[in-house]
Design a protein around this motif. Sequence first.
Motif, PDB file in Angstrom:
ATOM      1  N   GLU A  14     112.767 -16.351   2.608  1.00  0.00           N
ATOM      2  CA  GLU A  14     111.565 -16.664   1.838  1.00  0.00           C
ATOM      3  C   GLU A  14     111.443 -15.834   0.571  1.00  0.00           C
ATOM      4  OE1 GLU A  14     108.439 -16.268   4.702  1.00  0.00           O
ATOM      5  OE2 GLU A  14     108.854 -18.234   5.614  1.00  0.00           O
ATOM      6  N   GLU A  15     111.957 -14.608   0.605  1.00  0.00           N
ATOM      7  CA  GLU A  15     111.886 -13.761  -0.584  1.00  0.00           C
ATOM      8  C   GLU A  15     113.090 -13.955  -1.488  1.00  0.00           C
ATOM      9  OE1 GLU A  15     109.303 -11.910  -1.446  1.00  0.00           O
ATOM     10  OE2 GLU A  15     108.254 -12.589   0.359  1.00  0.00           O
ATOM     11  N   GLN A  16     114.147 -14.616  -0.964  1.00  0.00           N
ATOM     12  CA  GLN A  16     115.379 -14.872  -1.720  1.00  0.00           C
ATOM     13  C   GLN A  16     116.013 -13.592  -2.257  1.00  0.00           C
ATOM     14  OE1 GLN A  16     113.581 -17.832  -4.528  1.00  0.00           O
ATOM     15  NE2 GLN A  16     115.087 -19.238  -3.654  1.00  0.00           N
ATOM     16  N   SER A  17     115.789 -12.509  -1.528  1.00  0.00           N
ATOM     17  CA  SER A  17     116.311 -11.210  -1.972  1.00  0.00           C
ATOM     18  C   SER A  17     116.202 -10.205  -0.833  1.00  0.00           C
ATOM     19  CB  SER A  17     115.518 -10.706  -3.181  1.00  0.00           C
ATOM     20  OG  SER A  17     115.724  -9.325  -3.388  1.00  0.00           O
ATOM     21  N   PHE A  18     117.279  -9.443  -0.601  1.00  0.00           N
ATOM     22  CA  PHE A  18     117.227  -8.389   0.404  1.00  0.00           C
ATOM     23  C   PHE A  18     116.246  -7.302  -0.022  1.00  0.00           C
ATOM     24  CE2 PHE A  18     121.284 -10.175   1.836  1.00  0.00           C
ATOM     25  CZ  PHE A  18     121.124 -10.104   3.219  1.00  0.00           C
ATOM     26  N   THR A  19     116.241  -6.996  -1.326  1.00  0.00           N
ATOM     27  CA  THR A  19     115.361  -5.936  -1.826  1.00  0.00           C
ATOM     28  C   THR A  19     113.895  -6.291  -1.630  1.00  0.00           C
ATOM     29  OG1 THR A  19     117.012  -5.312  -3.496  1.00  0.00           O
ATOM     30  CG2 THR A  19     114.741  -4.573  -3.846  1.00  0.00           C
ATOM     31  N   LYS A  20     113.500  -7.509  -2.031  1.00  0.00           N
ATOM     32  CA  LYS A  20     112.100  -7.925  -1.892  1.00  0.00           C
ATOM     33  C   LYS A  20     111.703  -8.073  -0.421  1.00  0.00           C
ATOM     34  CE  LYS A  20     111.856 -10.333  -6.349  1.00  0.00           C
ATOM     35  NZ  LYS A  20     111.667 -11.624  -7.030  1.00  0.00           N
ATOM     36  N   ALA A  21     112.651  -8.564   0.402  1.00  0.00           N
ATOM     37  CA  ALA A  21     112.360  -8.709   1.830  1.00  0.00           C
ATOM     38  C   ALA A  21     112.145  -7.348   2.467  1.00  0.00           C
ATOM     39  CB  ALA A  21     113.496  -9.448   2.522  1.00  0.00           C
ATOM     40  N   PHE A  48     124.012 -16.748   4.579  1.00  0.00           N
ATOM     41  CA  PHE A  48     123.662 -16.722   3.162  1.00  0.00           C
ATOM     42  C   PHE A  48     124.899 -16.902   2.297  1.00  0.00           C
ATOM     43  CE2 PHE A  48     120.237 -14.331   5.172  1.00  0.00           C
ATOM     44  CZ  PHE A  48     119.121 -14.926   4.602  1.00  0.00           C
ATOM     45  N   GLU A  49     124.703 -17.522   1.137  1.00  0.00           N
ATOM     46  CA  GLU A  49     125.780 -17.678   0.173  1.00  0.00           C
ATOM     47  C   GLU A  49     125.954 -16.354  -0.574  1.00  0.00           C
ATOM     48  OE1 GLU A  49     124.859 -20.911  -2.389  1.00  0.00           O
ATOM     49  OE2 GLU A  49     124.806 -22.410  -0.774  1.00  0.00           O
ATOM     50  N   ARG A  50     127.071 -15.699  -0.349  1.00  0.00           N
ATOM     51  CA  ARG A  50     127.300 -14.402  -0.971  1.00  0.00           C
ATOM     52  C   ARG A  50     127.448 -14.545  -2.489  1.00  0.00           C
ATOM     53  NH1 ARG A  50     125.785 -13.453   3.478  1.00  0.00           N
ATOM     54  NH2 ARG A  50     126.589 -11.842   4.899  1.00  0.00           N
ATOM     55  N   GLY A  51     126.760 -13.678  -3.225  1.00  0.00           N
ATOM     56  CA  GLY A  51     126.866 -13.665  -4.672  1.00  0.00           C
ATOM     57  C   GLY A  51     125.892 -14.577  -5.380  1.00  0.00           C
ATOM     58  N   SER A  52     125.128 -15.393  -4.647  1.00  0.00           N
ATOM     59  CA  SER A  52     124.181 -16.303  -5.293  1.00  0.00           C
ATOM     60  C   SER A  52     122.946 -15.541  -5.759  1.00  0.00           C
ATOM     61  CB  SER A  52     123.769 -17.418  -4.324  1.00  0.00           C
ATOM     62  OG  SER A  52     123.103 -16.874  -3.188  1.00  0.00           O
ATOM     63  N   ARG A  53     122.437 -15.907  -6.924  1.00  0.00           N
ATOM     64  CA  ARG A  53     121.229 -15.300  -7.484  1.00  0.00           C
ATOM     65  C   ARG A  53     120.297 -16.417  -7.970  1.00  0.00           C
ATOM     66  NH1 ARG A  53     123.285 -11.834  -5.262  1.00  0.00           N
ATOM     67  NH2 ARG A  53     123.697  -9.675  -5.882  1.00  0.00           N
ATOM     68  N   PRO A  54     119.100 -16.613  -7.400  1.00  0.00           N
ATOM     69  CA  PRO A  54     118.596 -15.846  -6.254  1.00  0.00           C
ATOM     70  C   PRO A  54     119.384 -16.150  -4.981  1.00  0.00           C
ATOM     71  CG  PRO A  54     117.156 -17.686  -6.715  1.00  0.00           C
ATOM     72  CD  PRO A  54     118.174 -17.660  -7.832  1.00  0.00           C
ATOM     73  N   LEU A  55     119.184 -15.311  -3.981  1.00  0.00           N
ATOM     74  CA  LEU A  55     119.921 -15.462  -2.733  1.00  0.00           C
ATOM     75  C   LEU A  55     119.543 -16.772  -2.038  1.00  0.00           C
ATOM     76  CD1 LEU A  55     121.919 -13.897  -0.901  1.00  0.00           C
ATOM     77  CD2 LEU A  55     119.919 -12.987   0.307  1.00  0.00           C
ATOM     78  N   ARG A  56     120.562 -17.561  -1.663  1.00  0.00           N
ATOM     79  CA  ARG A  56     120.309 -18.855  -1.016  1.00  0.00           C
ATOM     80  C   ARG A  56     120.973 -18.908   0.354  1.00  0.00           C
ATOM     81  NH1 ARG A  56     121.740 -20.577  -6.262  1.00  0.00           N
ATOM     82  NH2 ARG A  56     123.830 -21.088  -5.476  1.00  0.00           N
ATOM     83  N   PRO A  57     120.310 -19.540   1.329  1.00  0.00           N
ATOM     84  CA  PRO A  57     120.947 -19.701   2.639  1.00  0.00           C
ATOM     85  C   PRO A  57     122.028 -20.767   2.577  1.00  0.00           C
ATOM     86  CG  PRO A  57     118.815 -20.787   2.611  1.00  0.00           C
ATOM     87  CD  PRO A  57     118.931 -20.079   1.302  1.00  0.00           C
TER      88      PRO A  57
END
Length: 304
Positions: A14-21, A48-57
Amino acid sequence: MELRHLRYFVAVVEEQSFTKAAEKLLIAQPPLSRQIQNLEQELGALLFERGSRPLRPTVIGRFFYQQALKLLANADEIKLITQRAGMTERTIQIGYSTSILCGLLPRIVYLFRQQYPHLSVKLTELNGIEQIQALKEGRVDACFGRVRISDQSVKRVMLREEKLMVAVHSSHPFANQHRAISLTELNDEQIFSYPSQAGLGYASQVKSLFLEYGLEPKRFMVLDCLQQSLGMVAAGEGICIVPESVKMMQFRHVNYVPLADSAAVSPIYLIVRNDDESQYTRPLIDCVYQVYDLEAIEYDRRVF
């Protein structure tokens, strides 16, 4: 797989980011990333798709996200229904050793109370031998202690190992060296330990630590309690070896210096009765690990 792992995963999606999560969950990013990696290993699939910005499942990640939402919703509903069905207040008695109350135990108990508001939690200070006796007599339901005492009536899990420190007077040479101290340097010091109980106890742990390095303290005195030992340090009468969490006890003129020796650690155990069928034992241990996640403390997940 545990519910907290599902909550971590949902937050990252939901946050599309490890940092925000991590910020949303109030935990550090490294343990959050590690928990997601462990989840992927358990499922045998990348979420998760590695390297995607924002992070996508991934496709599998999106499917798992929908199932995780359903499971979490069901779990919350079941919890509420069960709590309402058993609104008769029950008291959970927890024993603890003094130094553990200086550490993370208050946060663990607070979290447990938030998750089970219909329960009343009572804390009782007990040393190692008293904890075993209280469990056997049914006076407490669980104990947090540092001493491993063999008894067929109880079962235990080691939660983690805590580093040890040396409490010294602020005028002591060790207080201003800005380095870790070795046990060898303490061998000739007046050492105070606690509590004064027969058989195995924290004082015996400390003495065994010296023996492990081929040392034997020349002046070793066991006093009644932690506070008394630190009081003697504050009076300039000697030193005391204590768990790291004890440094929150701010005695005037007492400094805490780390120990350099790798074996200078003290275990923390959760102990319950062997015949204990309480539905709250596992939730209690889960609260322990939730707090460890919040504090970014490394541990090996263990259960009874």
